[in-house]
Design a protein around this motif. Structure first.
Motif, PDB file in Angstrom:
ATOM      1  N   VAL A  57       0.839  -1.198   0.000  1.00  0.00           N
ATOM      2  CA  VAL A  57       0.000   0.000   0.000  1.00  0.00           C
ATOM      3  C   VAL A  57       0.875   1.250   0.000  1.00  0.00           C
ATOM      4  N   LEU A  58       1.909   1.236   0.830  1.00  0.00           N
ATOM      5  CA  LEU A  58       2.795   2.399   0.880  1.00  0.00           C
ATOM      6  C   LEU A  58       3.467   2.627  -0.469  1.00  0.00           C
ATOM      7  N   ALA A  59       3.811   1.545  -1.134  1.00  0.00           N
ATOM      8  CA  ALA A  59       4.437   1.672  -2.461  1.00  0.00           C
ATOM      9  C   ALA A  59       3.450   2.254  -3.458  1.00  0.00           C
ATOM     10  N   ALA A  60       2.190   1.793  -3.376  1.00  0.00           N
ATOM     11  CA  ALA A  60       1.178   2.324  -4.287  1.00  0.00           C
ATOM     12  C   ALA A  60       0.953   3.811  -4.027  1.00  0.00           C
ATOM     13  N   LEU A  61       0.911   4.186  -2.743  1.00  0.00           N
ATOM     14  CA  LEU A  61       0.770   5.605  -2.404  1.00  0.00           C
ATOM     15  C   LEU A  61       1.948   6.412  -2.933  1.00  0.00           C
ATOM     16  N   GLY A  62       3.131   5.800  -2.827  1.00  0.00           N
ATOM     17  CA  GLY A  62       4.346   6.492  -3.270  1.00  0.00           C
ATOM     18  C   GLY A  62       4.350   6.794  -4.757  1.00  0.00           C
ATOM     19  N   LYS A  63       3.547   6.068  -5.500  1.00  0.00           N
ATOM     20  CA  LYS A  63       3.469   6.323  -6.946  1.00  0.00           C
ATOM     21  C   LYS A  63       2.601   7.536  -7.275  1.00  0.00           C
ATOM     22  N   VAL A  64       1.711   7.922  -6.353  1.00  0.00           N
ATOM     23  CA  VAL A  64       0.803   9.040  -6.663  1.00  0.00           C
ATOM     24  C   VAL A  64       1.055  10.268  -5.798  1.00  0.00           C
ATOM     25  N   VAL A 102       1.018  11.673   3.679  1.00  0.00           N
ATOM     26  CA  VAL A 102       0.962  11.614   2.222  1.00  0.00           C
ATOM     27  C   VAL A 102       0.808  13.033   1.698  1.00  0.00           C
ATOM     28  N   LEU A 103       1.678  13.417   0.755  1.00  0.00           N
ATOM     29  CA  LEU A 103       1.666  14.789   0.260  1.00  0.00           C
ATOM     30  C   LEU A 103       1.398  14.809  -1.239  1.00  0.00           C
ATOM     31  N   ASP A 109      -3.733  13.731  -7.976  1.00  0.00           N
ATOM     32  CA  ASP A 109      -3.068  12.933  -6.935  1.00  0.00           C
ATOM     33  C   ASP A 109      -4.038  12.656  -5.783  1.00  0.00           C
ATOM     34  N   VAL A 110      -4.784  13.669  -5.411  1.00  0.00           N
ATOM     35  CA  VAL A 110      -5.727  13.494  -4.299  1.00  0.00           C
ATOM     36  C   VAL A 110      -6.768  12.437  -4.662  1.00  0.00           C
ATOM     37  N   LEU A 111      -7.312  12.540  -5.884  1.00  0.00           N
ATOM     38  CA  LEU A 111      -8.276  11.526  -6.322  1.00  0.00           C
ATOM     39  C   LEU A 111      -7.662  10.127  -6.260  1.00  0.00           C
ATOM     40  N   ALA A 112      -6.396  10.019  -6.671  1.00  0.00           N
ATOM     41  CA  ALA A 112      -5.731   8.712  -6.684  1.00  0.00           C
ATOM     42  C   ALA A 112      -5.545   8.178  -5.266  1.00  0.00           C
ATOM     43  N   VAL A 113      -5.218   9.067  -4.334  1.00  0.00           N
ATOM     44  CA  VAL A 113      -5.063   8.634  -2.941  1.00  0.00           C
ATOM     45  C   VAL A 113      -6.402   8.139  -2.401  1.00  0.00           C
ATOM     46  N   LEU A 114      -7.484   8.880  -2.721  1.00  0.00           N
ATOM     47  CA  LEU A 114      -8.807   8.459  -2.242  1.00  0.00           C
ATOM     48  C   LEU A 114      -9.206   7.112  -2.834  1.00  0.00           C
TER      49      LEU A 114
END
Lengths: 513, 513
Positions: A57-64, A102-103, A109-114
Motif C-alpha cells: 500500500v505504501l508503495a502504491a501511495l508512493g506512486k501518486v 501523504v503529500l 493525486d488526491v483523487l488517486a489517494v482516495l
C-alpha cells in the motif's frame, strides 16, 4: 523552507516566551495553579508504533504522492491544537498519530489517494495547517494517513474584473496574502490562526476572521470550489449567487474533510486597504457595550473590526498590560476601520458618533494598536500558561441578539470554579458570537477537561446557542451537534456522506454523528 | 376574501388592460405577430378527468386538512405562470391538473398529509402562490395533490432585539409586509411576483427581489426554517451564521418542494424606510453602464435598487412610454435609495458622484418613479401580448463580472429571429445576473418554445452561466441544471432526496435529475 509549526504547541518555537515570575505567582495564588507532575517529553523520544499499512500500500501511495513514514513526520501530524491535543502530545501520546503522511501535488493525486484508500480500506485525514481546536484530526480508524496539502500552494488565477482569485488550498494564510499582495489584493480573512492555518482549512471549518465585520466570514468569501471525493470531482460556483437549486458550496463548507478534499477555492478579493485604524472604546458594562455593537450591526455604519470584552476579560487584559485593574474598568471594545482613507475617515466619524451616543468612552488609538499588535499571539500565551501548570482553553458559540444574555450566563454557570472571560467576537444584523477563554488551576490533564467541556456543550445547546460559531464540530462537538441539527439533520449528513464517500474513508468519526 | 390570482394569466383579472391598436399594429409589422387560431377557453368549460385518488384516501386526507376536488379548484392549481403554462391552460389542457387540492392548517397537518402520501403512493406538490415560471408545478406522477399552503398565514413572532420575524409560509408578499408594517418593519423583498407569490415560495425557489442590492436576496434574509419532510421535522437556525457543520438551510433553500415542505421561516426584518428615492441614469452603451454597476458593487456606495437595461430594452421602454425612440438613446439605469432620510441623502450624493464620473447622465426622478410605479406590472403586459398572438417569455442567468459580455452575447445568439431585450437585474461584488425578455411573432404555441428554450439553456451552460439566478430549476431547467452541478452534484441531491423522501412523493420530477 517555511518554519514548521511547533509539534507540541503553537506557531514558531522561536516566539515562545515564558511568563514572568509575577504572573506565575499570581496564577498560583489566585487559581491554585501548580506545576505539572511530568515535564513534556522531547520530540525525538516519541516512537510511534510501526505503520499499520503494508509495504504494498505504501508503495502504491508512493506512486501518486510523496509519502513519509518517519517518526518526526508522523508525530508532527498528530492531532490538532486544542489544549487537550497539546497536553496529550506533550506527554508523548501517539493515539492519534497517522500511519503515514501523504503529500499530493495535484488534484488528480488526491483523487488517486482516495481511490487507494477506498480499495485498501485505510482512512484519509485532510491536513492543512493542522490547527483544529475541536479534535478535527482524531479519526476513528484502525489505519489512517494524514493527507498533507502543503504542496497544493499555487495561486491559479486572479480575475481582477470579478475581484476573485482561485487558489490551491494548501497555502497558509500569510502565503496566500503574500501572493495576492503582489497584485495589490487581499482576501481580508485574519482569524487568530491566520499565521498557520491553511485556506482549505478556513473553508472546511467555516472560519471567521477578526475583520469579519468588514470583509465577511470565510464562507461568505468563497464563491467557487473544486472538491475531490471518492465518488469523483465536484466543481461548484458559476456565480456568486444563483437559484440553481440548493447551494452545494454550503454543504462542503463546514464539512471538515468528511465529504471530500477541497483542492482549490475561488474567493472574493479586495484591494489592499490604504488605511487601517484601530481604536479602543470603553463601555460601563457588557450590556451597554452589547447594545452598541448591535446598533452598529443593524443600522450601521459597520466598522471593519468590532469586538467587545466583558468585565473579566477587560480587567485581565489591563492587568496583563501592567495597568492597575480597578473594579470599574468597564468593558473594552476594539473598533477598527480599513479601506480608502477618505471612506475610512467618513465611516469612522459616523461610527464614533453612534458609540459616543450609546455610552461609549473614547480610549484613543493605544488599545486598538495594542490589540492589532498582539492579534495572533494569544495561542503563544496558552503555551506559556501550560508550561507553568495552568489549564487554558477557548470555546465559542453564537445566537440571536435577544438570546445573548441568557447564553452568556448559561456558559459561565456551566464552568464554576474556573476563571471565565468572554468577548463578542463577530457580529451580524440578527446575531453575534460569544468567545470564551477558560483558565483553571483545577484542570491538570486533558481527561479532566472532558466533563467540564461536556457540561458546557450541553449548556450551550440547552440555551439555544449553536455549538460552534467558527471553530467547527470535529469530535469534541459531535454529540452536541447531533442535538443541534436533530435526527432528520443527522440523516441528511449521513446520506451525503454515503453518496460521496461510500467506503467511509474520509475523516471517519469527524462531524457526521 | 383576498382576490384569487387569474386562473389563466397574471394577477388580478380586473387589472388586465388590452393593448392599443397602435402597439398591436407595430407588433404585426415588426414581428409578424398574428392572432392565434384558437381563442382561450372559459374556466367553466374545463372539465378535468375524475380524481385518481379513491374515496378512502380522500376521506383520510379530509381528516387532516381541507380537501377540494371541484373542477374550479383543481384548474386553479394547474401548472404555474410560465408562458407555456399560460398557453396550455388557455386551451384547456389539464395534463398538470392535480387530483385534489389539500389545504393544511398546521405544520402537523402537513406531516400527516406526507404520511398519507407515503402510505398510499400519491404525490404532493407544495403550492404557495402558484407563480413558478420554470415548470415547478408539473410533477411526474400518476396521481398528485396540490398542497395549498394559504391557511398557514400567521405572523408567529417578532423579535425586535434580533430584528427577525417568524412567519408561516402561506402568506403572500403583501400579506407578510402588511403584518410586519403594523409593527414598523419590512422584509424588503420585492420580486416582480411580490403581489402574488408566497414567502414559502420565495425560500423554496431562492427568489431575489428588486431591492436586493440593499436588502439582500431572500436566501440571505432567511435565518431559520421549519421543514416538514416524510422523514420528520427539520428545524434549522440557531444563529444567523455558525460553524456547526454544513449550512443545512442552504440545502432546503432552492429545493423547490422536492426535499420537504417549509412551514415557517425566520427572516431578517428592518424598520420600514422613511425615505425612498428612485431615479434614472443614462449610459452611452451597455458596457459603460455595466462598468458603473460593477464599480458600485465592488467599491460602494451601494444603492438599494440598481439595474441597467441594454440598448434594446431601453429603446422599447421609451417607445412604450410614447417617447420617440432614437438610435442613440443609450442604456437606462434605475438607481434607488431607501432608508433614513439623512443616510439616504449621503449615500445618494456619493453614488451620484460615482455614476457621473463613469459616464452616466442624470435623467432625474421621472424614469425612477415610472419604474417604481410599474415594477410589478410586466406580467400583465405579457397577458395582453398573448391576447393579440405575440409570444413573450423571460429567462435569466448569472455569472462573474468578467464573463458578463460573453454570456450576454451567447444568449442573444441562441435566439435568432426574436426580439431579445436584457437588463442586469441583480449585482454582487463578484457577479451579476442577466434578465432577458424574448418577444416573438414566430412562436405561437407552447411546444414551439421548447426547442428555443433548450438552445438557450445549452448556450447558458456552455458560456459558463448558472442556469438560473432567481427563477429556479423546476422542470424547464432540469437537464441544464444536471450539467451545471455535474454527476457528483446530482448524486448528492439524489442522496438527500432518498433520505428525506424515501418514497419519492414530494414534487417528483422537479429539480432532482
Amino acid at each position: 523552507m517555511p518554519v514548521e509549526i511547533s509539534w507540541s504547541g503553537w506557531g514558531d518555537p522561536a516566539k515562545a516566551a515564558p511568563l514572568s515570575e509575577t504572573i506565575t505567582s499570581l496564577l498560583r495564588e489566585a487559581l491554585g495553579v501548580t506545576p505539572r507532575d511530568e515535564p513534556p517529553v522531547d520530540l525525538a523520544s516519541i516512537v510511534p508504533p510501526p505503520p499499520r499499512l503494508d509495504a504494498e500500500v505504501l508503495a502504491a501511495l508512493g506512486k501518486v504522492a510523496e509519502v513519509r513514514t518517519d517518526a518526526e513526520a508522523r508525530v508532527r501530524h498528530t492531532g490538532g491544537k486544542s489544549t487537550p491535543d497539546l497536553l496529550r502530545i506533550r506527554r508523548g501520546d501517539t493515539a492519534h498519530t497517522p500511519d503515514a503522511v501523504v503529500l499530493p501535488g495535484t488534484h488528480e493525486d488526491v483523487l488517486a489517494v482516495l481511490e487507494l484508500a477506498t480499495e485498501h480500506g485505510f482512512a484519509v485525514v485532510p491536513f492543512g495547517g493542522g490547527t483544529s481546536v475541536v479534535g478535527g484530526l482524531a479519526p476513528q480508524a484502525p489505519a489512517f494517513v494524514a493527507l498533507d496539502l502543503r504542496r497544493l500552494d499555487a495561486l491559479l488565477e486572479v480575475d481582477e474584473t470579478s475581484r476573485t482569485a482561485t487558489l490551491q488550498v494548501g497555502l497558509r494564510g500569510p502565503q496566500a496574502e503574500a501572493l495576492l499582495a503582489e497584485r495589490g489584493y487581499t482576501i481580508g480573512h485574519f482569524p487568530q490562526s491566520f499565521e498557520w492555518a491553511s485556506i482549505g482549512g478556513f473553508a472546511a471549518a467555516r472560519s471567521s476572521g477578526q475583520s469579519s465585520a468588514g470583509y465577511g466570514r470565510f464562507d461568505e468569501l468563497v464563491v467557487g470550489m473544486t472538491v475531490a471525493t471518492p465518488t469523483g470531482t465536484l466543481t461548484m460556483g458559476r456565480a456568486q449567487k444563483s437559484a440553481a437549486g440548493p447551494d452545494l458550496r454550503q454543504l462542503v463548507l463546514g464539512s471538515e474533510g468528511a465529504f471530500g478534499v477541497i483542492t482549490s477555492l475561488t474567493v472574493r478579493i479586495r484591494p489592499v486597504p490604504e488605511a487601517r485604524l484601530y481604536e479602543g472604546w470603553s463601555f460601563p458594562d457588557f450590556a451597554a457595550g452589547t447594545a452598541a455593537l448591535r446598533r452598529l450591526s443593524q443600522d450601521g455604519p459597520m466598522p471593519t473590526v468590532l469586538r467587545l470584552s466583558d468585565e473579566t476579560e477587560t480587567l485581565i487584559g489591563l492587568a496583563r498590560a501592567g495597568s492597575v485593574g480597578k473594579g470599574d474598568s468597564g468593558c473594552l471594545a476594539i473598533v477598527g476601520y480599513e479601506g480608502e482613507p477618505e471612506e475610512v475617515a467618513a465611516r469612522r466619524d459616523r461610527t464614533r458618533a453612534v458609540l459616543a451616543a450609546l455610552g461609549g468612552t473614547d480610549l484613543g488609538a493605544e488599545p486598538g494598536e495594542s490589540w492589532a499588535h498582539g492579534r495572533f499571539a494569544a495561542p503563544y500565551l496558552r503555551d506559556s500558561l501550560l508550561d507553568v501548570g495552568a489549564f487554558v482553553e477557548t470555546l465559542e458559540t453564537a445566537t440571536f441578539w435577544s438570546n445573548i444574555p441568557a447564553l452568556y450566563d448559561a456558559v459561565r454557570a456551566a464552568l464554576p470554579g474556573h476563571l471565565v472571560m468572554c468577548h463578542i467576537s463577530h457580529v451580524y444584523a440578527s446575531a453575534a458570537s460569544l468567545y470564551f477563554t477558560v483558565v483553571s488551576g483545577q484542570i491538570t490533564r486533558d481527561a479532566d477537561w472532558d466533563a467540564a467541556k461536556t457540561a458546557v456543550n450541553e449548556a450551550i445547546i440547552a440555551a439555544g446557542g449553536s455549538i460552534s460559531h467558527h471553530h467547527g464540530v470535529g469530535t469534541e462537538h459531535k454529540a452536541a451537534y447531533a442535538r443541534e441539527i436533530g435526527p432528520v439533520g443527522v440523516e441528511v449528513l449521513r446520506a451525503v456522506k454515503r453518496a460521496l464517500d461510500p467506503a467511509g474513508i474520509l475523516n471517519p468519526g469527524i462531524l457526521v454523528p
